[in-house]
Scaffold this motif. Sequence first.
Motif, mmCIF file in Angstrom:
data_model
loop_
_atom_site.group_PDB
_atom_site.id
_atom_site.type_symbol
_atom_site.label_atom_id
_atom_site.label_comp_id
_atom_site.label_asym_id
_atom_site.label_seq_id
_atom_site.Cartn_x
_atom_site.Cartn_y
_atom_site.Cartn_z
ATOM 1 N N PHE A 96 -1.011 -0.036 -9.278
ATOM 2 C CA PHE A 96 -0.123 0.266 -8.150
ATOM 3 C C PHE A 96 1.293 0.503 -8.645
ATOM 4 O O PHE A 96 1.770 -0.210 -9.514
ATOM 5 C CB PHE A 96 -0.133 -0.906 -7.148
ATOM 6 N N ASP A 97 1.947 1.507 -8.035
ATOM 7 C CA ASP A 97 3.364 1.733 -8.353
ATOM 8 C C ASP A 97 4.217 0.646 -7.708
ATOM 9 O O ASP A 97 5.233 0.245 -8.264
ATOM 10 C CB ASP A 97 3.797 3.115 -7.858
ATOM 11 N N SER A 98 3.792 0.225 -6.493
ATOM 12 C CA SER A 98 4.540 -0.832 -5.798
ATOM 13 C C SER A 98 3.593 -1.814 -5.130
ATOM 14 O O SER A 98 2.523 -1.438 -4.664
ATOM 15 C CB SER A 98 5.445 -0.238 -4.714
ATOM 16 N N ILE A 99 4.034 -3.046 -5.101
ATOM 17 C CA ILE A 99 3.348 -4.096 -4.340
ATOM 18 C C ILE A 99 4.319 -4.507 -3.240
ATOM 19 O O ILE A 99 5.451 -4.921 -3.526
ATOM 20 C CB ILE A 99 3.000 -5.305 -5.238
ATOM 21 N N TYR A 100 3.888 -4.321 -1.993
ATOM 22 C CA TYR A 100 4.763 -4.561 -0.840
ATOM 23 C C TYR A 100 4.158 -5.666 0.016
ATOM 24 O O TYR A 100 3.100 -5.487 0.585
ATOM 25 C CB TYR A 100 4.915 -3.238 -0.072
ATOM 26 N N THR A 101 4.821 -6.817 0.068
ATOM 27 C CA THR A 101 4.296 -7.908 0.887
ATOM 28 C C THR A 101 5.149 -8.090 2.141
ATOM 29 O O THR A 101 6.366 -7.885 2.120
ATOM 30 C CB THR A 101 4.228 -9.249 0.117
ATOM 31 N N GLY A 102 4.453 -8.474 3.233
ATOM 32 C CA GLY A 102 5.140 -8.748 4.502
ATOM 33 C C GLY A 102 4.745 -10.120 5.001
ATOM 34 O O GLY A 102 4.639 -11.058 4.206
ATOM 35 N N MET A 125 0.559 11.502 -7.028
ATOM 36 C CA MET A 125 0.929 10.761 -5.822
ATOM 37 C C MET A 125 1.152 9.288 -6.166
ATOM 38 O O MET A 125 0.388 8.713 -6.934
ATOM 39 C CB MET A 125 -0.179 10.897 -4.769
ATOM 40 N N LYS A 126 2.196 8.714 -5.607
ATOM 41 C CA LYS A 126 2.461 7.289 -5.838
ATOM 42 C C LYS A 126 1.512 6.444 -4.988
ATOM 43 O O LYS A 126 0.997 6.910 -3.968
ATOM 44 C CB LYS A 126 3.913 6.973 -5.460
ATOM 45 N N ARG A 127 1.334 5.196 -5.420
ATOM 46 C CA ARG A 127 0.396 4.307 -4.712
ATOM 47 C C ARG A 127 1.028 2.933 -4.481
ATOM 48 O O ARG A 127 1.490 2.285 -5.438
ATOM 49 C CB ARG A 127 -0.877 4.163 -5.528
ATOM 50 N N ILE A 128 1.019 2.526 -3.215
ATOM 51 C CA ILE A 128 1.493 1.182 -2.832
ATOM 52 C C ILE A 128 0.279 0.353 -2.426
ATOM 53 O O ILE A 128 -0.657 0.887 -1.835
ATOM 54 C CB ILE A 128 2.457 1.289 -1.609
ATOM 55 N N VAL A 129 0.303 -0.955 -2.719
ATOM 56 C CA VAL A 129 -0.613 -1.857 -2.003
ATOM 57 C C VAL A 129 0.258 -2.748 -1.127
ATOM 58 O O VAL A 129 1.228 -3.330 -1.598
ATOM 59 C CB VAL A 129 -1.515 -2.701 -2.933
ATOM 60 N N THR A 130 -0.073 -2.777 0.161
ATOM 61 C CA THR A 130 0.659 -3.683 1.039
ATOM 62 C C THR A 130 -0.230 -4.866 1.396
ATOM 63 O O THR A 130 -1.418 -4.714 1.669
ATOM 64 C CB THR A 130 1.241 -2.975 2.281
ATOM 65 N N ILE A 131 0.371 -6.047 1.325
ATOM 66 C CA ILE A 131 -0.363 -7.298 1.537
ATOM 67 C C ILE A 131 0.286 -8.007 2.719
ATOM 68 O O ILE A 131 1.414 -8.503 2.607
ATOM 69 C CB ILE A 131 -0.313 -8.197 0.277
ATOM 70 N N GLN A 132 -0.369 -7.956 3.855
ATOM 71 C CA GLN A 132 0.126 -8.628 5.050
ATOM 72 C C GLN A 132 -1.002 -8.729 6.075
ATOM 73 O O GLN A 132 -2.113 -8.288 5.818
ATOM 74 C CB GLN A 132 1.366 -7.943 5.618
ATOM 75 N N ASP A 133 -0.699 -9.319 7.232
ATOM 76 C CA ASP A 133 -1.746 -9.537 8.239
ATOM 77 C C ASP A 133 -2.093 -8.245 8.972
ATOM 78 O O ASP A 133 -1.346 -7.260 8.927
ATOM 79 C CB ASP A 133 -1.254 -10.556 9.270
ATOM 80 N N GLY A 178 3.826 10.399 2.324
ATOM 81 C CA GLY A 178 3.182 11.013 1.162
ATOM 82 C C GLY A 178 2.904 10.040 0.035
ATOM 83 O O GLY A 178 2.801 10.437 -1.126
ATOM 84 N N VAL A 179 2.770 8.767 0.392
ATOM 85 C CA VAL A 179 2.465 7.745 -0.615
ATOM 86 C C VAL A 179 1.133 7.096 -0.209
ATOM 87 O O VAL A 179 0.937 6.757 0.961
ATOM 88 C CB VAL A 179 3.597 6.684 -0.683
ATOM 89 N N GLU A 180 0.223 6.954 -1.165
ATOM 90 C CA GLU A 180 -1.060 6.303 -0.874
ATOM 91 C C GLU A 180 -0.817 4.838 -0.521
ATOM 92 O O GLU A 180 0.028 4.180 -1.143
ATOM 93 C CB GLU A 180 -1.965 6.396 -2.111
ATOM 94 N N CYS A 181 -1.551 4.347 0.468
ATOM 95 C CA CYS A 181 -1.342 2.958 0.900
ATOM 96 C C CYS A 181 -2.660 2.193 0.908
ATOM 97 O O CYS A 181 -3.464 2.328 1.823
ATOM 98 C CB CYS A 181 -0.704 2.929 2.285
ATOM 99 N N ALA A 182 -2.871 1.383 -0.132
ATOM 100 C CA ALA A 182 -3.997 0.443 -0.132
ATOM 101 C C ALA A 182 -3.539 -0.809 0.614
ATOM 102 O O ALA A 182 -2.331 -1.053 0.731
ATOM 103 C CB ALA A 182 -4.381 0.090 -1.565
ATOM 104 N N ILE A 183 -4.495 -1.558 1.130
ATOM 105 C CA ILE A 183 -4.112 -2.755 1.892
ATOM 106 C C ILE A 183 -4.911 -3.980 1.447
ATOM 107 O O ILE A 183 -6.056 -3.865 1.020
ATOM 108 C CB ILE A 183 -4.337 -2.560 3.414
ATOM 109 N N ILE A 184 -4.265 -5.131 1.540
ATOM 110 C CA ILE A 184 -5.000 -6.398 1.529
ATOM 111 C C ILE A 184 -4.633 -7.117 2.825
ATOM 112 O O ILE A 184 -3.508 -7.616 2.969
ATOM 113 C CB ILE A 184 -4.667 -7.275 0.311
ATOM 114 N N PRO A 185 -5.565 -7.122 3.792
ATOM 115 C CA PRO A 185 -5.285 -7.858 5.024
ATOM 116 C C PRO A 185 -5.449 -9.349 4.755
ATOM 117 O O PRO A 185 -6.490 -9.770 4.252
ATOM 118 C CB PRO A 185 -6.347 -7.362 6.012
ATOM 119 N N THR A 186 -4.425 -10.137 5.057
ATOM 120 C CA THR A 186 -4.445 -11.558 4.706
ATOM 121 C C THR A 186 -4.968 -12.418 5.851
ATOM 122 O O THR A 186 -5.406 -13.544 5.629
ATOM 123 C CB THR A 186 -3.033 -12.017 4.332
ATOM 124 N N SER A 187 -4.865 -11.909 7.065
ATOM 125 C CA SER A 187 -5.435 -12.597 8.226
ATOM 126 C C SER A 187 -5.552 -11.584 9.352
ATOM 127 O O SER A 187 -4.942 -10.507 9.289
ATOM 128 C CB SER A 187 -4.565 -13.788 8.663
#
Length: 278
Positions: free
Chosen positions: A73-79, A1-9, A29-38
């Motif tokens: 992480f396969d991808s780092i996704y920032t918003g 399984m692929k893994r993304i970390v998304t970094i946004q509020d 079908g992609v794992e989603c780790a998070i970093i909540p920024t605010s």
Amino acid sequence: MKRIVTIQDVSCFGKCSITVALPLVSAMGVECAIIPTSILSTHTGGFKNFTFTDLNEDIPKIAKHWQEYDIKFDSIYTGYLGNEKQINYVIDFISKFRGENTFVFVDPAMADKGKLYAGFDKEFPSHMARLCSVADMIVPNITEASFLLDIPYTEDYDESYILNVCKRLADLGAKKIVLTGIHFDQNKTQGAYFYDSETGKTHYYCRDTLDASFHGTGDTFSSVLCAGLTRGYSIEKAIKIAVDFTVLCIEKTIPDKINHSYGVKFEECVPELIEMMK
Ligand code: PXL
């Protein structure tokens, strides 16, 4: 399984950023780790007196802990990011977690319809441009593109203008550009325009314009596009699913006459999203 970390509020109410990315990336079908920024009580588009709690200092702490476990992480996704400090921490995070095959996807969520979102000053786009410079792909709308390039905002353009904007955006550093909300035929259709500065390839996919707009659709589009590309879909397939799904979410929401700021009913469209992936 692929893994993304998304970094946004985390906007606690209003369906955008993490509350959209997490369910949609997971549904694909992609794992989603998070970093909540605010943490905000709501997003900043259409609500008054929202709360805003910075989690700036948690970003490096989370990164340090993950490094101890060698998490990849396969991808780092920032918003959406709330301030310059968060952007600096995110750039640092990318430098630490970027492997040879990591896909860095930056949605410079900061403006729409010619205006910066509430709370951003005129310096903010230059900081977002620094983040864009370390991305593999950026997905601005035409307003964000104008702020990133410090050029006047216009909705009166043709394909050569859009291609030139893409080329100038690529000069910032990201090789692949997806411009969102682009129309070429008297506003009848709207879609996404792709440009790859390494190959010169372009691709445009659009649908009929709907007579409504809802908050959070940029995050819907980006989450599906990033998850699709992380799964290894071609750019054509990933853009088609992202545009078609976003349009479907808007179509489902229109009859309910829901307040623009309350977001789209993406939850009811998840079965179709899974069909679209087949
Ligand atoms: O959807 C973009 C977004 C994300 N997060 C917050 C926002 C916005 C747009 O207004 O205010 C807090």
